[in-house]
Design a protein around this motif. Structure first.
Motif, PDB file in Angstrom:
ATOM      1  N   ASP A  81       0.753  -1.193   0.132  1.00 40.15           N
ATOM      2  CA  ASP A  81      -0.042   0.046  -0.117  1.00 40.15           C
ATOM      3  C   ASP A  81       0.854   1.321   0.151  1.00 40.15           C
ATOM      4  N   HIS A  82       0.230   2.356  -0.747  1.00 41.40           N
ATOM      5  CA  HIS A  82       1.023   3.638  -0.548  1.00 41.40           C
ATOM      6  C   HIS A  82       0.559   4.115   0.946  1.00 41.40           C
ATOM      7  N   VAL A 113       1.777   5.777   5.960  1.00 40.30           N
ATOM      8  CA  VAL A 113       2.438   5.799   4.760  1.00 40.30           C
ATOM      9  C   VAL A 113       3.973   5.061   4.766  1.00 40.30           C
ATOM     10  N   VAL A 157       7.122   3.167  -0.472  1.00 36.83           N
ATOM     11  CA  VAL A 157       7.136   2.600  -1.737  1.00 36.83           C
ATOM     12  C   VAL A 157       8.042   2.685  -2.829  1.00 36.83           C
ATOM     13  N   VAL A 173       1.466  -1.276  -6.344  1.00 37.17           N
ATOM     14  CA  VAL A 173       1.329  -0.578  -5.406  1.00 37.17           C
ATOM     15  C   VAL A 173      -0.208  -0.080  -5.480  1.00 37.17           C
ATOM     16  N   GLY A 175      -2.538   2.175  -4.274  1.00 38.71           N
ATOM     17  CA  GLY A 175      -2.365   3.732  -4.026  1.00 38.71           C
ATOM     18  C   GLY A 175      -3.969   4.203  -3.702  1.00 38.71           C
ATOM     19  N   GLY A 234      -3.757   7.266  -2.117  1.00 40.14           N
ATOM     20  CA  GLY A 234      -2.613   8.133  -2.612  1.00 40.14           C
ATOM     21  C   GLY A 234      -2.839   9.542  -3.160  1.00 40.14           C
ATOM     22  N   VAL A 247       2.245  11.684  -5.323  1.00 41.22           N
ATOM     23  CA  VAL A 247       2.209  10.652  -6.175  1.00 41.22           C
ATOM     24  C   VAL A 247       3.053  10.977  -7.411  1.00 41.22           C
ATOM     25  N   ILE A 298       8.679   6.859  -8.221  1.00 40.83           N
ATOM     26  CA  ILE A 298       8.335   5.563  -7.557  1.00 40.83           C
ATOM     27  C   ILE A 298       8.767   4.550  -8.395  1.00 40.83           C
ATOM     28  N   TYR A 311       0.364   0.587 -10.463  1.00 40.09           N
ATOM     29  CA  TYR A 311       0.186   1.680  -9.474  1.00 40.09           C
ATOM     30  C   TYR A 311      -1.486   1.597  -9.811  1.00 40.09           C
TER      31      TYR A 311
END
Length: 390
Positions: A166-167, A175, A178, A194, A196, A199, A205, A210, A215
């Protein structure tokens, strides 16, 4: 020091939403709240669709959907051709996980606070293929998210076929690092998904920075787009072989062809994302996000002090705060949390969610543009009244 929006927020901005202000709204993180101007944009698109559906679906929608995806991609520091729309983050996770060709003995790496729907999807594909789930524990409260990165990375093996992180965790508002985990997964040759969901619009983001493999993110939460607006970003080298959960006319036609059309549906939520992005920027953009994070921190400190309890995710740069309710817990903690959450809705007219952890029952509060510190003072009194009845 967190930045401040250049316009008055809190009660001064509440006219922008159709929310019922006789109720206490402190849970933007669950379903979001769409402002009037974004709903109007969606309605305009819907009117255009119904003027002549065939002309709209064939002549307008394809280009409009790509334009919307390109605008969203710019906000995420990504390319439009890598972004497709889905109904919600769970749908995007399903597309990724159900496209995997898993074999008996393969492993899916999760963490201990993965979102329930995503964990269930992983279990589903594992059970059908004979793969197994590996869980990296994430205790809550977790004081050091960077320490967790090492534990998660240690779960990677030669049999790991995908890792899911998870983000921002849903049940604990942590948090997670990531970018560091993405680097480790690339080094191990393991694709990283991910989640998100929380997010975009809450934390920064930057998908180029990243650089995961996949995502997924919701736009209907912190970006305040209409419900049913979410996205899946897929790195270009991972797009081949990825399919939507609904196979339709575009099968084997490529990433965009398959995902942009899965059948007749109302795509106006996705087309309104540009209006949501514009609204987000009008309220401050990055300054709004920083303001919300600062307000959530104040809320966590206030609730913990008023309840004589613990602020569980202090130090995490998130617009949600976790505070433990000062009540005894036991073997039925989850059931009790569900019952108490219902009472908060029915008896106290607030949407504050409760989450059960081994450490107790925690209230999760969100901070968005329409919130101000007085909301959490009211919530503190509600929680004190609730606790007294137990």
């Amino acid at each position: 020091m967190h930045g401040a929006s250049s316009i008055a927020l809190g009660q001064a901005i509440r006219h922008e939403w159709p929310l019922d202000w006789s109720k206490l709204t402190v849970n933007h993180g669950a379903f979001g709240a769409t402002p009037k101007v974004v709903l109007a944009a969606q309605a305009a698109w819907r009117d255009k669709m119904e003027e002549q559906p065939s002309f709209f679906m064939r002549g307008i929608l394809p280009k409009a959907l790509r334009a919307s995806a390109t605008a969203l991609a710019a906000f995420l520091n990504a390319e439009g051709q890598d972004v497709i729309f889905v109904d919600n983050a769970t749908t995007g996770c399903n597309a990724v996980l159900r496209s995997l060709d898993l074999k008996p003995g393969d492993e899916i790496l999760l963490h201990g606070q993965a979102y329930g729907a995503v964990a269930n999807t992983a279990r589903y594909v594992a059970e059908r293929s004979g793969a197994r789930i590996v869980v990296a524990e994430l205790p809550f409260p977790e004081a050091n998210p960077m320490g967790f990165a090492g534990r998660f990375i240690a779960g990677l093996t030669a049999r790991t076929r995908i890792a899911i992180i998870d983000h921002v965790t849903s049940p604990s508002a942590l948090v997670l690092p990531v970018a560091e985990i993405a680097r480790a997964c690339r080094g191990a040759g393991v694709p990283l998904l991910v989640d998100g969901a929380h997010g975009p619009g809450q934390v920064e983001v930057d998908l180029s920075a990243i650089d995961p493999d996949y995502y997924v993110g919701n736009c209907h939460k912190w970006l305040a787009a209409p419900k049913g607006c979410a996205f899946l970003w897929t790195r270009s080298d991972r797009q081949a072989g990825l399919h939507p959960t609904t196979i339709s006319h575009g099968f084997r036609g490529g990433y965009l062809t398959e995902f942009d059309w899965t059948g007749t549906r109302d795509a106006t939520a996705q087309l309104a994302v540009e209006a949501a992005l514009a609204f987000h920027e009008r309220l401050g953009g990055k300054a709004l996000r920083q303001r919300n994070i600062g307000l959530a921190c104040q809320a966590g400190e206030l609730l913990a002090e008023r309840l004589g309890s613990t602020y569980g995710n202090a130090g995490h740069e998130t617009a949600m705060a976790m505070v433990r309710l000062p009540i005894e817990t036991g073997p039925f903690t989850k059931d009790r949390a569900t019952a108490l959450r219902g009472r908060l809705l029915d008896e106290f007219a607030t949407d504050a969610p409760l989450h059960a952890h081994p450490s107790g029952i925690w209230v999760r509060v969100s901070a968005h543009a329409y919130n101000e510190i007085g909301d959490y003072e009211t919530l503190a009194e509600i929680c004190r009244k609730l606790v007294k009845t137990i």
